[in-house]
Scaffold this active site. Sequence first.
Site, mmCIF file in Angstrom:
data_model
loop_
_atom_site.group_PDB
_atom_site.id
_atom_site.type_symbol
_atom_site.label_atom_id
_atom_site.label_comp_id
_atom_site.label_asym_id
_atom_site.label_seq_id
_atom_site.Cartn_x
_atom_site.Cartn_y
_atom_site.Cartn_z
ATOM 1 N N PHE A 2 0.549 70.921 25.552
ATOM 2 C CA PHE A 2 0.727 72.092 24.697
ATOM 3 C C PHE A 2 0.328 71.735 23.263
ATOM 4 O O PHE A 2 0.072 70.575 22.948
ATOM 5 C CB PHE A 2 2.180 72.558 24.737
ATOM 6 N N SER A 41 2.449 75.987 34.167
ATOM 7 C CA SER A 41 3.431 75.409 33.241
ATOM 8 C C SER A 41 3.566 76.286 32.007
ATOM 9 O O SER A 41 2.558 76.710 31.426
ATOM 10 C CB SER A 41 3.009 74.000 32.818
ATOM 11 N N CYS A 48 8.642 71.772 29.175
ATOM 12 C CA CYS A 48 7.585 72.132 30.129
ATOM 13 C C CYS A 48 8.229 72.478 31.474
ATOM 14 O O CYS A 48 8.796 71.617 32.142
ATOM 15 C CB CYS A 48 6.616 70.966 30.295
ATOM 16 N N THR A 50 7.985 74.855 35.289
ATOM 17 C CA THR A 50 7.055 75.409 36.274
ATOM 18 C C THR A 50 7.471 76.820 36.680
ATOM 19 O O THR A 50 8.634 77.051 37.039
ATOM 20 C CB THR A 50 7.008 74.517 37.527
ATOM 21 N N ALA A 68 15.978 71.211 36.275
ATOM 22 C CA ALA A 68 16.649 70.071 36.895
ATOM 23 C C ALA A 68 17.760 69.582 35.968
ATOM 24 O O ALA A 68 17.782 69.888 34.769
ATOM 25 C CB ALA A 68 15.650 68.949 37.162
ATOM 26 N N HIS A 106 8.006 67.427 26.996
ATOM 27 C CA HIS A 106 9.019 66.510 27.521
ATOM 28 C C HIS A 106 10.017 66.225 26.399
ATOM 29 O O HIS A 106 9.795 65.346 25.560
ATOM 30 C CB HIS A 106 8.376 65.213 28.010
ATOM 31 N N THR A 157 5.694 70.160 10.423
ATOM 32 C CA THR A 157 5.453 68.986 9.586
ATOM 33 C C THR A 157 6.760 68.526 8.947
ATOM 34 O O THR A 157 7.497 69.341 8.389
ATOM 35 C CB THR A 157 4.434 69.322 8.472
#
Length: 237
Positions: A2, A41, A48, A50, A68, A106, A157
């Site tokens: 991404f 995704s 991220c 699914t 999960a 992640h 930033t």
Amino acid sequence: MFTGLIEHLGTVSHIEVDAAGATLIISNSAAILDDCHIGDSIAVNGCCLTVTEFDKAENGGCFKVWLANETLERSDLGERTVGDQLNLERAMGTHARFGGHFVQGHVDTTAAIVERTPDGDSLRLKFRLPEPTPSRPSLMRYLISKGFVAIDGASLTLTEVSDSDRTFGVMLIQHTQEKITLGKKKLGVKVNIEVDMVSKYLEKSVTAVLEGDGESSLRAMVEKVVEEVLVKKGLVD
């Protein structure tokens, strides 16, 4: 992969948690479902996830994802409630300009908002990372002033970094405040943090050299460079 440029704000319409994880349905998402397929995704608040089901017409366009337990432990998604807005971004396309930075989706950890300071039309926010543990060491070494960080999936930033109290800050211009959820969040609220993955790979590579067989060759290279400089300056023969 991404970019950290949020495309749309979706709305949580259903959450179901059990021992194995959680099911999340996000509505009002038609704007990012025109090219959606099962298995795609989508970054949801920087995670991220699914797509397991979707409907372009129902509830303003909705899609379902599975969380999960690892995702629930690492992120704030387990604390979301029906009606909450979430930052959404589809996976990066090869045809698009790359305007953000490399974001994997992640999430590394969460941080808490500890300061909110208006600055004209902009908003300055300060965050504090949790106390490090043996299983989850500090992420401060990956944060540098004017570097990048993904907060709830948004590429931002860093304007300040303080290693001593585990804090860092960003500034949101008015446009950004309108396009992502971060500017609406209150003091004490947790946000999802993903640090720059390039710095993590660089750290691992350098550590491997210093701790492995590469140490002697690295030392020899440095000594050679130093010797050449000294010879050029006439300080040694």
